[in-house]
Scaffold this motif. Structure first.
Motif, PDB file in Angstrom:
ATOM      1  N   GLU A   3      12.463  25.990 -53.423  1.00 52.08           N
ATOM      2  CA  GLU A   3      11.337  26.579 -55.054  1.00 52.08           C
ATOM      3  C   GLU A   3      10.508  26.038 -54.393  1.00 52.08           C
ATOM      4  O   GLU A   3       9.756  24.977 -54.426  1.00 52.08           O
ATOM      5  N   THR A   8       4.259  24.429 -57.588  1.00 53.09           N
ATOM      6  CA  THR A   8       3.694  25.089 -58.767  1.00 53.09           C
ATOM      7  C   THR A   8       2.224  25.062 -57.668  1.00 53.09           C
ATOM      8  O   THR A   8       1.572  24.175 -57.411  1.00 53.09           O
ATOM      9  N   SER A  33       5.692  28.442 -49.948  1.00 49.58           N
ATOM     10  CA  SER A  33       4.809  28.275 -51.973  1.00 49.58           C
ATOM     11  C   SER A  33       3.587  28.747 -51.513  1.00 49.58           C
ATOM     12  O   SER A  33       2.810  30.032 -52.168  1.00 49.58           O
ATOM     13  N   LEU A  63       2.921  32.475 -53.866  1.00 49.74           N
ATOM     14  CA  LEU A  63       1.808  32.677 -54.628  1.00 49.74           C
ATOM     15  C   LEU A  63       1.099  33.766 -55.046  1.00 49.74           C
ATOM     16  O   LEU A  63       0.399  34.387 -55.924  1.00 49.74           O
ATOM     17  N   THR A  82      10.270  32.229 -58.220  1.00 51.60           N
ATOM     18  CA  THR A  82      10.179  31.062 -59.443  1.00 51.60           C
ATOM     19  C   THR A  82      10.541  31.216 -59.951  1.00 51.60           C
ATOM     20  O   THR A  82      10.702  32.494 -60.633  1.00 51.60           O
ATOM     21  N   ALA A 128       9.394  30.174 -63.116  1.00 52.53           N
ATOM     22  CA  ALA A 128       8.103  31.290 -63.647  1.00 52.53           C
ATOM     23  C   ALA A 128       8.739  32.834 -64.082  1.00 52.53           C
ATOM     24  O   ALA A 128       7.931  33.557 -65.133  1.00 52.53           O
TER      25      ALA A 128
END
Length: 368
Positions: A176, A179, A317, A321, A351, A353
Motif C-alpha cells: 500500500e 499517500t 509510492s 502517485l 491505492t 483511494a
C-alpha cells in the motif's frame, strides 16, 4: 593523458574518464575495478583503499579465475564473459557470487557444447531454492544471458535454458503506497533525515541514487533533480559511479511544493562547492552512509506510522502517485529509470483511494 601523482596512488585521465591505481602493501600495483566519470570519485575511492590499508583491513583484490585453457567449460567461459562486461562494482560482485556459489559448483565443469536443457532443468529444480525466489530468478537469468552470448558467438547451436516461467517471481506481499499526506508529513523531520526519503517517495529515486546526489544535480530553478551517479558498497568498500543501467541516468521533475524546503536546506549546507554531496556523511565530504540512511528512514516510518514500508517501497509510492496523475508508461519509464514497460508495471499499484473511486464510478453506471 596526464597522470597526477599523489601521496597515495595516482589518477590518470583517459578519454574523458579517470583511472585510479595504487601500489598495495604487497608492492603489487592494482587498478580500480572500473573507470570514474569524475576525478573526485577516483579520489574518494583511493581514500577508501588507503584507510583500509591503515586499518590493516586491506586484502588483495580477487582476480578473475579461469584462463584460456578452460574457456570451453561453462565456468571458464562464464568468468571470461563477466570479466568482459561493463558492470557496476555492486553488480559485478553479485554476479560473481551467483556464479561461484550457485552455478559453477553444479554445472561449471560441463563443456559448453554438451549442456542440455534437461541438465538445466534439474539444476533449476534441485539446486536453486524455491524458498528464495528472487535469488533463483537472478541465478537463472544470469546463466541464460551467459549462454545467450555463447550462442551468439557460435560456441553452441542453441541456448539450453528453456525452463518455462523461470524468470518470473510472484509478489509475496501487497504494498500500500505512501499517500501524499504521509509523504508531506516527513517534511516535519530534520531536513537531513526527511528530505532523502521525500525525494525517494516523490521522485522515485533508489537509495544509492539519493546518496549519490551532488549539489549540482539539484536544479531548483528548473525544478529538476538530475540522477547521474549512485553509491554502492562491496566488501567494505564504497563506490560512487554511474547508475546500474543507461536508463538510470535521467532527469526527474521535483513537485513544486518541495522546492522551498530543498532551497532552505541547500542554503544551510557548508560551502563545499557544487561537486559536494547533497547529503554528505559525518565528515562532510563522503556520501551519506547506508547506516545513516536506514536510521533516517526508521525515523520517517515512525512519524507516519508505516512500519510496513521498506525504503524501496518509496519507489512504488512515486510510481503510483505519478500514475494517478495520468502519467503515460513512457513517462513512468523515464521517471523510474527503467528500460522496459514490464519493469514499470511492478511499481504501479491501486491505492485504497483509487479503488474506492473506481468502485464509485462503476456504481454510477447502475443509475443509467
Amino acid at each position: 593523458m596526464g597522470q597526477e601523482r599523489r601521496s597515495f596512488g595516482s589518477i590518470e585521465r583517459r578519454s574523458g574518464y579517470f583511472r585510479a591505481r595504487y601500489v598495495g602493501p604487497d608492492r603489487q600495483r592494482y587498478d580500480a575495478p572500473h573507470l570514474f566519470s569524475e576525478r573526485i570519485d577516483a579520489e574518494f575511492w583511493l581514500g577508501e583503499v588507503h584507510r583500509s590499508i591503515e586499518r590493516q583491513e586491506w586484502r588483495p583484490p580477487v582476480k578473475v579465475k579461469g584462463g584460456p585453457d578452460d574457456l570451453d567449460t561453462l565456468a571458464g567461459y562464464a568468468r571470461h564473459c563477466l570479466a568482459e562486461r561493463e558492470l557496476t562494482p555492486r553488480t559485478r560482485e553479485e554476479y560473481g557470487r551467483l556464479l561461484e556459489k550457485l552455478i559453477a559448483p553444479t554445472l561449471g565443469s560441463f563443456k559448453l557444447k554438451y549442456l542440455e536443457p534437461d541438465q538445466i532443468r534439474r539444476w533449476y529444480s534441485t539446486v536453486l531454492s524455491a524458498d528464495r525466489p528472487v535469488q533463483r530468478k537472478h541465478a537463472y537469468s544470469l546463466l541464460r544471458s551467459i549462454l545467450r552470448e555463447a550462442e551468439d558467438e557460435g560456441l553452441i547451436d542453441r541456448n539450453p535454458c528453456r525452463v518455462r516461467n523461470a524468470g518470473k517471481v510472484r509478489r509475496t506481499r501487497d504494498i500500500e503506497p505512501a499517500t501524499p499526506a504521509e509523504l508531506n508529513k516527513l517534511l516535519e523531520l530534520p531536513p537531513k533525515q526527511g528530505l532523502p526519503v521525500v525525494l525517494a517517495g516523490w521522485c522515485g529515486l533508489r537509495s544509492g541514487e539519493v546518496r549519490g546526489l551532488r549539489r549540482r544535480d539539484l536544479d531548483l530553478t528548473e525544478g529538476v533533480v538530475r540522477v547521474r551517479q549512485a553509491v554502492t558498497r562491496t566488501k567494505g568498500q564504497v563506490h560512487v559511479g554511474a547508475p546500474k543501467t543507461a536508463a538510470g541516468t535521467r532527469d526527474v521533475g521535483i513537485p513544486p511544493h518541495l522546492i522551498p524546503y530543498l532551497a532552505k536546506y541547500v542554503a544551510a549546507l557548508p560551502v563545499t562547492g557544487r561537486d559536494g554531496f547533497l547529503f554528505p556523511g559525518g565528515d562532510g565530504v563522503s556520501p551519506m552512509s547506508e547506516k545513516a540512511l536506514r536510521y533516517a528512514y526508521g525515523k520517517a516510518r515512525k512519524v507516519i506510522g508505516r512500519e510496513d514500508l521498506t525504503f524501496h517501497d518509496m519507489r512504488h509510492s512515486a510510481a503510483s502517485l505519478a500514475g494517478m496523475t495520468g502519467a503515460t508508461t513512457a513517462e513512468l519509464k523515464a521517471m523510474m529509470g527503467h528500460a522496459t514497460a514490464g519493469m514499470v508495471e511492478r511499481y504501479q499499484h491501486a491505492t485504497r483511494a483509487s479503488r474506492s473511486r473506481l468502485a464509485e464510478n462503476m456504481s454510477k453506471l447502475a443509475e443509467l
